[in-house]
Design an enzyme around this catalytic site. Structure first.
Site, PDB file in Angstrom:
ATOM      1  N   LYS A  79       1.324  14.338   0.894  1.00  0.00           N
ATOM      2  CA  LYS A  79      -0.032  14.634   0.418  1.00  0.00           C
ATOM      3  C   LYS A  79      -0.191  16.121   0.083  1.00  0.00           C
ATOM      4  O   LYS A  79      -1.122  16.527  -0.573  1.00  0.00           O
ATOM      5  CB  LYS A  79      -1.061  14.211   1.459  1.00  0.00           C
ATOM      6  CG  LYS A  79      -1.122  12.684   1.658  1.00  0.00           C
ATOM      7  CD  LYS A  79      -2.126  12.309   2.735  1.00  0.00           C
ATOM      8  CE  LYS A  79      -2.102  10.836   3.092  1.00  0.00           C
ATOM      9  NZ  LYS A  79      -2.838   9.989   2.129  1.00  0.00           N
ATOM     10  N   THR A 135      -8.336   6.713  -1.710  1.00  0.00           N
ATOM     11  CA  THR A 135      -9.694   6.169  -1.829  1.00  0.00           C
ATOM     12  C   THR A 135     -10.697   7.283  -1.575  1.00  0.00           C
ATOM     13  O   THR A 135     -11.826   7.227  -2.071  1.00  0.00           O
ATOM     14  CB  THR A 135      -9.930   5.017  -0.833  1.00  0.00           C
ATOM     15  OG1 THR A 135      -9.397   5.393   0.436  1.00  0.00           O
ATOM     16  CG2 THR A 135      -9.267   3.749  -1.308  1.00  0.00           C
ATOM     17  N   HIS A 166       0.803  -1.224   0.000  1.00  0.00           N
ATOM     18  CA  HIS A 166       0.000   0.000   0.000  1.00  0.00           C
ATOM     19  C   HIS A 166       0.834   1.272   0.000  1.00  0.00           C
ATOM     20  O   HIS A 166       0.329   2.331   0.369  1.00  0.00           O
ATOM     21  CB  HIS A 166      -0.903   0.054   1.230  1.00  0.00           C
ATOM     22  CG  HIS A 166      -1.960  -0.984   1.273  1.00  0.00           C
ATOM     23  ND1 HIS A 166      -3.234  -0.768   0.797  1.00  0.00           N
ATOM     24  CD2 HIS A 166      -1.931  -2.253   1.715  1.00  0.00           C
ATOM     25  CE1 HIS A 166      -3.956  -1.858   0.978  1.00  0.00           C
ATOM     26  NE2 HIS A 166      -3.188  -2.783   1.536  1.00  0.00           N
ATOM     27  N   LYS A 203      -7.829  14.068   4.691  1.00  0.00           N
ATOM     28  CA  LYS A 203      -6.957  12.900   4.640  1.00  0.00           C
ATOM     29  C   LYS A 203      -5.931  13.068   5.745  1.00  0.00           C
ATOM     30  O   LYS A 203      -5.830  14.133   6.337  1.00  0.00           O
ATOM     31  CB  LYS A 203      -6.257  12.795   3.275  1.00  0.00           C
ATOM     32  CG  LYS A 203      -5.610  14.113   2.836  1.00  0.00           C
ATOM     33  CD  LYS A 203      -5.036  14.042   1.422  1.00  0.00           C
ATOM     34  CE  LYS A 203      -6.067  14.191   0.319  1.00  0.00           C
ATOM     35  NZ  LYS A 203      -6.348  12.975  -0.406  1.00  0.00           N
ATOM     36  N   ARG A 204      -5.150  12.020   6.021  1.00  0.00           N
ATOM     37  CA  ARG A 204      -4.115  12.183   7.032  1.00  0.00           C
ATOM     38  C   ARG A 204      -3.172  13.327   6.651  1.00  0.00           C
ATOM     39  O   ARG A 204      -2.962  13.602   5.465  1.00  0.00           O
ATOM     40  CB  ARG A 204      -3.333  10.868   7.203  1.00  0.00           C
ATOM     41  CG  ARG A 204      -4.073   9.833   8.001  1.00  0.00           C
ATOM     42  CD  ARG A 204      -4.395  10.285   9.416  1.00  0.00           C
ATOM     43  NE  ARG A 204      -3.215  10.309  10.260  1.00  0.00           N
ATOM     44  CZ  ARG A 204      -2.902   9.382  11.151  1.00  0.00           C
ATOM     45  NH1 ARG A 204      -3.703   8.356  11.361  1.00  0.00           N
ATOM     46  NH2 ARG A 204      -1.808   9.469  11.876  1.00  0.00           N
ATOM     47  N   LYS A 248     -14.458   8.420  -3.376  1.00  0.00           N
ATOM     48  CA  LYS A 248     -15.691   8.750  -2.648  1.00  0.00           C
ATOM     49  C   LYS A 248     -16.231  10.099  -3.108  1.00  0.00           C
ATOM     50  O   LYS A 248     -17.436  10.265  -3.297  1.00  0.00           O
ATOM     51  CB  LYS A 248     -15.429   8.766  -1.132  1.00  0.00           C
ATOM     52  CG  LYS A 248     -15.059   7.387  -0.584  1.00  0.00           C
ATOM     53  CD  LYS A 248     -14.444   7.443   0.824  1.00  0.00           C
ATOM     54  CE  LYS A 248     -13.737   6.121   1.141  1.00  0.00           C
ATOM     55  NZ  LYS A 248     -12.855   6.183   2.309  1.00  0.00           N
TER      56      LYS A 248
END
Ligand code: 26V
Length: 813
Positions: free
Chosen positions: A554, A658, A357, A548-549, A662
């Site tokens: 990111k 993910t 992952h 998100k985290r 969504k």
């Protein structure tokens, strides 16, 4: 056993029975918690007969099944999900109303089980939902943490972590079975002995803990199937306590008990940088050892020929966290069951498959040999032998290419001797998969190229997916109703049918109904935000969401620079405030408690919010909201209300994502890089309905090879310079330049994730967003096409791909 009748009256009497006889209270005296528990038990009872039947059938059929091994399951609230699965929502609402109660109020009472960090844990939860919906024989195995992911609060804009005591109000969804506990051993030493002329090894452990299974129902979507999630809880053994107790040291006995029970006490809140903590390895071994023993003893038929174990089960390794299961199965087969090593190794290779992952090198788990050998001495011996045989095979194929051997060895020599768990999983697994097309490609080309060459056909891709039950049907009831009206019922378990929406895109009436749903979802979000945080999304604003985290890769900082640049533009007169597209930027993110830079970025976002939201010069046209404690429950409100989905990681760093799926499924448009599953989303929705920006992975590679100097970008771009200078000036820290200095200098002198290099392109893409949003009807059109074209991202499709490419475990009737 039959199911209780599906009538309002039947539901009422069941509910009251549970309240009175299990809860021990009358309706008038009951608390919200009593009522919630009684309601949960009532729904549970409807599932019980099916569950018991499915458990029995699984044992009887002995069909090949999946054991999903995952250290995390980020489940979200159970009541809603189980009401939906049973089709009982309306009956329950009516029944409660006839008792003068509100279903909505009781729903809100549940504390979600947050037994995961982020994407990986939520994926596991989506997958078990799909396994049940598709009717695949399967069990999810994991850890029943007493404390899940911490609860986040902000003090002066800074993250403070509070323990997540999700069990304090009772746990109606769990069924503990202490009588079925498994003994899990640790420490000690190994020895060899003579067994009728054959030299064998055995492990003499030093201490044990009991693993108690706690079962959870996993109902399929209105299909009468109920699978099992089995989470293990650590309990001290009596023997353990007694030995010390008899020595007269009561305090020590209690301490020993606490020590053992610590194993399942708390979820580690790091989500990408493993710390190599001993307790974490204990957790990993604890749950996989219990799971393998449970499968062999309780699921597999008595006397089953273990050489054929691969016909009966596939253990799917969710990242490297459960990989210690590989030497454990070898130990059980060879030491406990007397199987020949070579046969056991063949069986083991058939029984495992591994999902990776990540692409970040620092996220690939390694365990120091010293630690592993101390905690699991026999497993270390087994790993060494696996490695010796593997390297011998590599030598046979490639000759004595020492560099290659060193690169491929399961044992790393530097900086300290350690076991590379991803390599062990790759050698042992029948298949290795990445989680999006691009990720799987990079995994083969960049992370494990030698292994790809050595094992042709072993590497494959399974693009992630999300369950449409929770993330569309439950989270977005109004859009769901509109979809059903347009394409008929049943799309929740056949998501390709969303394609049928495309033919409605030219219908102005449908577009306005769709736009009205989005507006209603913003109001629904505001109800929650107002109550929990005292703020809300402003009317008429573009709702721009990044949840998100918190992680540098990111690039929340890129979003920050966009906000600061807009703000600075208005302050300096570069942008007329009337020209600013009204936007509410909403962040949600937890930072790992030990990740200082991530916490500082949270502080910065909050500081910017405080400054910007109150500045009259902006005339309310720019808002920055950061509701604390982003979790599955909040996601269910935020995602349906979003117009714009921020998926802005540096290309080549986000394995899949993910959240991106969504949002698209709920009709948000994506602004994103060519990374992870964004690539596939864009291919499906089309370039016109996606805002692409930034370097692609090969360009990132090339820039990095040339030598990336962020200060050059700073010097060359005036807007960027002004934005960074504004942060550096102390404008968001009451004039104190030191507070965010580490963030600024990190950007200017290191910027590992190339925020500055992508800034200009990101700003240009945001201008395209503003222009597109100005044409409301065209925007709605694109939003509808996003929904219509992203049915591919159902986790049902992911699971079907796993079955076809890896598991070969067809659904059973
Ligand atoms: C997790 C943990 C958790 C606790 C302590 C140590 C440790 C070390 C490494 C990891 C790896 C986390 C990997 C992860 O969460 N990957 C995410 O997986 C999602 C589902 O496939 C995917 O969508 C995200 O892109 C990816 O970042």
């Amino acid at each position: 056993m039959t199911s209780p009748p599906l009538t309002v009256d039947g539901f009422v009497s069941e509910f009251l029975l549970n309240l009175n006889f299990d809860g021990g209270v009358s309706l008038s005296e009951s608390s919200t918690n009593d009522r919630y528990l009684a309601l949960a038990c009532t729904v549970r009872d409807y599932l019980m007969a099916r569950w018991l039947e499915d458990l029995r059938k699984q044992k009887e059929d002995q069909a090949k099944g999946v054991c999903y091994l995952s250290a995390e399951y980020l489940l979200g609230r159970q009541l809603d999900n189980n009401l939906l699965a049973t089709g009982l929502s309306e009956i329950a609402a009516e029944a409660l109303e006839s008792c003068g109660l509100s279903l909505d109020q009781l729903r809100e009472h549940e504390i979600e089980p947050g037994l995961g960090n982020g994407g990986l844990g939520r994926l596991a939860a989506c997958f078990i939902d799909s396994l049940a919906t598709l009717g695949v024989p399967s069990i999810g195995y994991g850890i029943r943490y007493e404390y899940g992911i911490f609860r986040q609060t902000f003090e002066d804009g800074q993250q403070v972590e509070q323990p997540d005591a999700w069990l304090t109000l009772g746990s109606p969804w769990e069924f503990p079975h202490p009588e079925r506990s498994q003994l899990v051993s640790f420490g000690g030493r190994t020895e060899t002995y003579d067994d009728d002329g054959v030299t064998r090894s055995r492990w003499i452990p030093a201490w044990n803990v009991n693993a108690i299974p706690c079962n959870y129902m996993v109902p399929g979507f209105q299909n009468g199937r109920v699978n099992t999630l089995r989470l293990w809880r650590a309990k001290a053994t009596d023997a353990f306590d007694l030995r010390i107790f008899n020595s007269g040291d009561y305090e020590e006995a209690v301490r020993a008990q606490t020590f053992a029970e610590n194993i399942s006490k708390v979820l580690y809140p790091e989500d990408s940088t493993p710390q190599g903590k001993e307790l974490r390895l204990q957790q990993q071994y604890f749950f996989v050892a219990a799971s393998i023993a449970d499968f062999l003893e309780n699921v597999l038929a008595d006397g089953y020929d273990l050489t054929r174990l691969g016909d009966r089960v596939i253990f799917q390794l969710n990242d490297t966290h459960p990989v210690i299961a590989v030497p454990e199965l070898m130990r059980v087969l060879v030491d406990d069951r007397g199987m020949e090593w070579d046969t056991a190794w063949e069986v083991t290779q058939q029984c495992f498959a591994y999902t990776c992952h990540t692409l970040l090198p620092e996220a690939l788990e390694v365990w120091p040999v010293e630690l592993l050998g101390r905690l699991l001495p026999r497993h270390l011996e087994i790993i060494y032998r696996i490695n010796d045989e593997f390297l011998a095979a590599v030598r046979e194929r490639f000759g004595d290419d020492e560099l290659r051997i060193r690169n491929m060895s399961i044992i790393a020599e530097h900086p300290e001797r350690s076991v590379r768990m991803a390599y062990l999983a790759t050698v042992a697994g029948s298949k290795v998969n990445g989680v999006a097309e691009l990720h799987s490609q990079l995994l083969r080309d960049k992370v494990l190229p030698d292994f790809d060459e050595f094992y042709p056909g072993k590497f494959t891709n399974v693009t992630n997916g999300v369950t449409p039950r929770r993330f569309l049907r439950l989270a977005n009831p109004e859009l769901s109703a509109l979809i059903t009206e347009a394409v008929g019922s049943g799309w929740e378990s056949d998501l390709d049918r969303l394609r049928g929406l495309e033919e409605h895109v030219d219908d102005a009436g449908f577009r306005s109904a769709f736009a009205e749903v989005k507006a209603a979802n913003k109001r629904r979000l505001n109800e929650v935000l107002r109550a929990r945080d005292g703020f809300e999304v402003a009317d008429g604003h573009l709702v721009d969401v990044m949840v998100k985290r918190l992680h540098e890769y990111k690039r929340q900082l890129l979003k920050v620079l966009h906000v600061v640049s807009s703000y600075e533009g208005v302050l300096s007169g570069r942008i007329a405030v009337e020209d600013l597209q009204p936007r509410t930027v909403l962040f949600g993110a937890k930072a790992a408690p030990g990740y200082a830079m991530a916490k500082r970025i949270i502080h910065l976002i909050n500081a910017i919010g405080s400054t910007v939201n109150d500045d009259p010069r902006l005339q309310g046209r720019l808002k920055v909201l950061f509701p604390p404690n982003y979790n599955v429950t909040l996601a269910e409100r935020v995602i349906p209300a979003a117009d714009l989905s921020e998926q802005i990681s540096l290309a080549g760093k986000e394995a899949s994502g993910t959240g991106n799926m969504k949002f698209a499924l709920n009709g948000a448009l994506t602004i994103g890089t060519d990374d992870g599953a964004n690539v596939e989303i864009r291919e499906l929705v089309g370039d016109d309905n996606f805002f692409l920006f930034g370097m692609a992975e090969p360009e990132v590679e090339a820039l990095s090879a040339r030598g990336y100097r962020p200060s050059e970008f700073y010097q060359a771009d005036e807007d960027l310079r002004r934005a960074i200078d504004l942060i550096a000036s102390g404008a968001f820290s009451g004039g104190d330049r030191t507070v965010f200095e580490p963030v600024v200098s990190n950007l200017l002198y290191e910027d590992r994730f190339m925020v500055l290099a992508d800034f200009a392109s990101y700003m240009a893409a945001q201008e395209r967003v503003d222009a597109a949003y100005a044409d409301e009807d065209a925007w709605t059109r694109s939003a509808i096409l996003n929904v219509a074209r992203t049915g591919f991202f159902s986790s049902d499709r992911s699971i079907t791909d796993y079955i076809d490419r890896i598991w070969h475990t067809p659904p059973t009737s």
